[in-house]
Design an enzyme around this catalytic site. Structure first.
Site, PDB file in Angstrom:
ATOM      1  N   SER A 334       0.812  -1.220   0.000  1.00 44.83           N
ATOM      2  CA  SER A 334       0.000   0.000   0.000  1.00 44.83           C
ATOM      3  C   SER A 334       0.842   1.266   0.000  1.00 44.83           C
ATOM      4  CB  SER A 334      -0.962  -0.027   1.188  1.00 44.83           C
ATOM      5  OG  SER A 334      -1.756  -1.182   1.161  1.00 44.83           O
ATOM      6  N   ASP A 345       9.893   5.506 -10.226  1.00 47.57           N
ATOM      7  CA  ASP A 345       9.417   6.070 -11.489  1.00 47.57           C
ATOM      8  C   ASP A 345      10.043   7.416 -11.793  1.00 47.57           C
ATOM      9  OD1 ASP A 345       7.877   3.843 -11.712  1.00 47.57           O
ATOM     10  OD2 ASP A 345       5.962   4.883 -11.878  1.00 47.57           O
ATOM     11  N   LYS A 359      -0.432  -4.237  -3.724  1.00 48.36           N
ATOM     12  CA  LYS A 359      -1.765  -3.742  -3.366  1.00 48.36           C
ATOM     13  C   LYS A 359      -1.930  -2.330  -3.922  1.00 48.36           C
ATOM     14  CE  LYS A 359      -4.826  -2.556   0.452  1.00 48.36           C
ATOM     15  NZ  LYS A 359      -4.941  -1.129   0.108  1.00 48.36           N
TER      16      LYS A 359
END
Length: 566
Positions: A334, A345, A359
């Site tokens: 999470s 990223d 998740k």
């Protein structure tokens, strides 16, 4: 309004408290004779009715800019009619609360694995861990041989101010005998906790003393820490361990970061998110704000009744942080994955460890009229490159979803990076053009395998028995460590051969454990490391467990090495 990203296992934990099997109970008879009427109509109507009404107590609501869509006019009172008929006319007496709980759970089982219902008796404990505080005396305890012994006294808390010490054993709490009573943890906590300002009278036996001490403690508000440790690994690299994302995690993180930068001269930072189940999305994004000098997309959420909402860094950080490494493993979920995904990223640092849990769903919590709560998945979150990292699931197959760790063991991916199966072949790119993938967690840049000892039953059981052994050992030899400074202990102490022989003897005496001489030889080095860690924790506090373990932590070593070569 807070959005929540939670660990997956809370729902299965709640299900463990369902009634046990036996002769047909009333609930089972109802399930046989009225499944359509009560199991579907009652549950769906009650579920939506409670969800959409204005709650009478604080709860988590939908974002103001993301109104719920859908026709709610069809929920027009039929549920109340069914309840009245069942209550008044059904051939046996009914406990409507049990029917409601069972029906709600049945509905949620047909959704995703992370939507769940929290009964009122469990809600307080769940909320306390997220809100970051509770009311009590401020100790952590260990239950050994039917004796409740203090393992941690929270600094400046009520117990600390009253003079309680690590190693004190509870004899009585108010008028209740504690020693030798076979109390479970829940009952112990219930008796020690209470409203701030109230007084609890405690009788304890202290190490080295023969007479009990009677102490009155005024309860207070106790912080539940989510940042477990912050220290320098070497002269340039700092380390911060975050165990979950509560409502105070950002504040705790900044309190840990400031002295590392301002006083210790930290340049690079390792953030440890291993086994971190998640929590508040906002806390994760605020921490990320401190790691970016410019405005960057960190994560975005989107759902059926939620338009896309982007979370971006402000470009205004308080402290200068150089290179960053994030540690993750199969228990990182999470909000932990949101942080790791934003770092990866945006090419802000390196991700080290093993593939994270996977998740990518966001929950919101709604308070219900009986002090229970509904936690409902309302959106998906996506990393800056557009990746959805939620791993696949089948509706109603919670057991299969919960077997992911065993599946990873069988596939070999916990030991070999090449065995990691990419579940979504869609190619995404970082800002620097590196290829990354979604569909099942964050895949690390630097892979660190699981220690193969963790597949050895003897080693796993030996580790399980270590805390009790260390506590007993300290009880007998506490004077040996009196006056010792933490830094001297960390630098110089090593478990002696005498201590290891005592532990070996202790293991042979455990009825549930079959001693394995070959496994003992292979595991001694690792066990010595954990013994030192537990001793440091008992003597100096929880942060010193991580300090004692840090230098020989293979994942942390790989992260520091990776930062130096990045």
């Amino acid at each position: 309004m807070a959005q929540l990203v939670f660990h997956p296992h809370l729902k299965s934990f709640m299900s463990q408290h369902a009634p046990s099997n036996g002769p047909l109970s009333f609930l089972q008879k109802v399930q046989i004779w009225l499944p359509a009427l009560i199991g579907i109509s009652l549950a769906l109507g009650l579920f939506m009715g409670l969800l959409l009404r204005q709650p009478s107590r604080p709860s988590y609501q939908f974002d103001a800019d993301s109104p719920h869509s859908g026709d709610i006019s069809r929920f027009n009172g039929k549920v109340e009619e069914v309840l009245r008929f069942v209550d008044a006319r059904y051939l046996e007496g009914v406990e409507l609360g049990e029917l409601e709980d069972a029906a709600i759970k049945a509905i949620l089982d047909q959704l995703d694995p992370h939507s769940n219902y929290i009964p009122s008796q469990k809600l307080q404990a769940v909320n306390e861990s997220l809100e970051g505080n509770f009311e009590g005396i401020g100790v952590e305890f260990f239950l050994l041989d039917d004796t409740v012994s203090i393992t941690t006294v929270l600094k400046d808390g009520p117990a600390d101010q009253a003079g309680l010490k690590v190693g004190d054993k509870f004899l009585r709490v108010n008028d209740s005998l504690f020693a030798g009573q076979k109390l479970d943890n829940e009952e112990i906590v219930k008796r020690l906790k209470g409203p701030a300002g109230s007084t609890v009278n405690i009788s304890v036996l202290r190490r080295g003393q023969s007479s009990p001490l009677n102490i009155a403690i005024k309860r207070g508000e106790i912080p539940v820490k989510s940042v477990d440790a912050g220290f320098m690994w070497d002269d340039k690299t700092g380390y911060i361990k975050i165990s979950r994302f509560s409502s105070k995690t950002y504040k705790e993180f900044m309190e840990a970061l400031e002295p590392l930068v301002e006083e210790e001269g930290m340049e690079d930072l390792v953030i440890d998110l291993r086994q971190n189940p998640g929590g508040y999305l906002k806390e994760a994004t605020e921490i990320l704000n401190q790691l970016f000098k410019d405005k960057r997309l960190l994560v975005y959420t989107e759902g059926r009744s939620y338009k896309r909402k982007e979370y971006k860094s402000t470009g205004r950080s308080f402290f200068k942080v150089g290179r960053v490494a994030v540690l993750i493993d199969e228990g990182s979920a999470s909000a932990s994955e949101i942080m790791a995904g934003a770092i990866q990223d945006n090419d802000r640092g390196i991700i080290v460890g093993r593939r994270s849990f996977g998740k990518g769903l966001v929950q919101e919590q709604y308070g219900l009229s009986d002090e229970s709560a509904l936690r409902l998945t309302v959106a998906r979150y996506y990393t800056p490159s557009g990746r959805l990292i939620q791993r696949p699931y089948k509706k109603g197959d919670e057991a299969g979803y919960d077997q992911d760790f065993e599946s990873r063991l069988k596939s070999g991916e916990l030991y070999e990076k090449d065995s990691i199966k990419v579940l979504d072949s869609t190619v995404y790119k970082t800002t620097g053009g590196r290829l990354v993938y979604g569909g099942g967690g964050i895949i690390p840049d630097i892979f660190v395998p699981l220690d193969s000892l963790n597949r050895n039953d003897f080693y796993v059981n030996a580790r399980f028995n270590l805390p009790a052994f260390v506590y007993r050992y300290l009880d007998q030899r506490f004077q040996t460590f009196e006056g010792q400074k933490a830094e001297d202990f960390l630098k110089n102490y090593q478990p002696s051969e005498e201590l290891m022989q005592a532990f070996q003897q202790y293991l042979t005496e455990q009825k549930e454990l079959q001693f394995d001489a070959a496994a003992w030889q292979k595991s001694q080095s690792s066990l010595k490391r954990y013994i030192k860690g537990y001793l440091a924790e008992q003597l100096f506090g929880e942060a010193y467990f991580y300090k004692a373990m840090a230098k020989e932590d293979p994942m942390l070593q790989a992260a520091v090495k990776g930062l130096k070569t990045e």
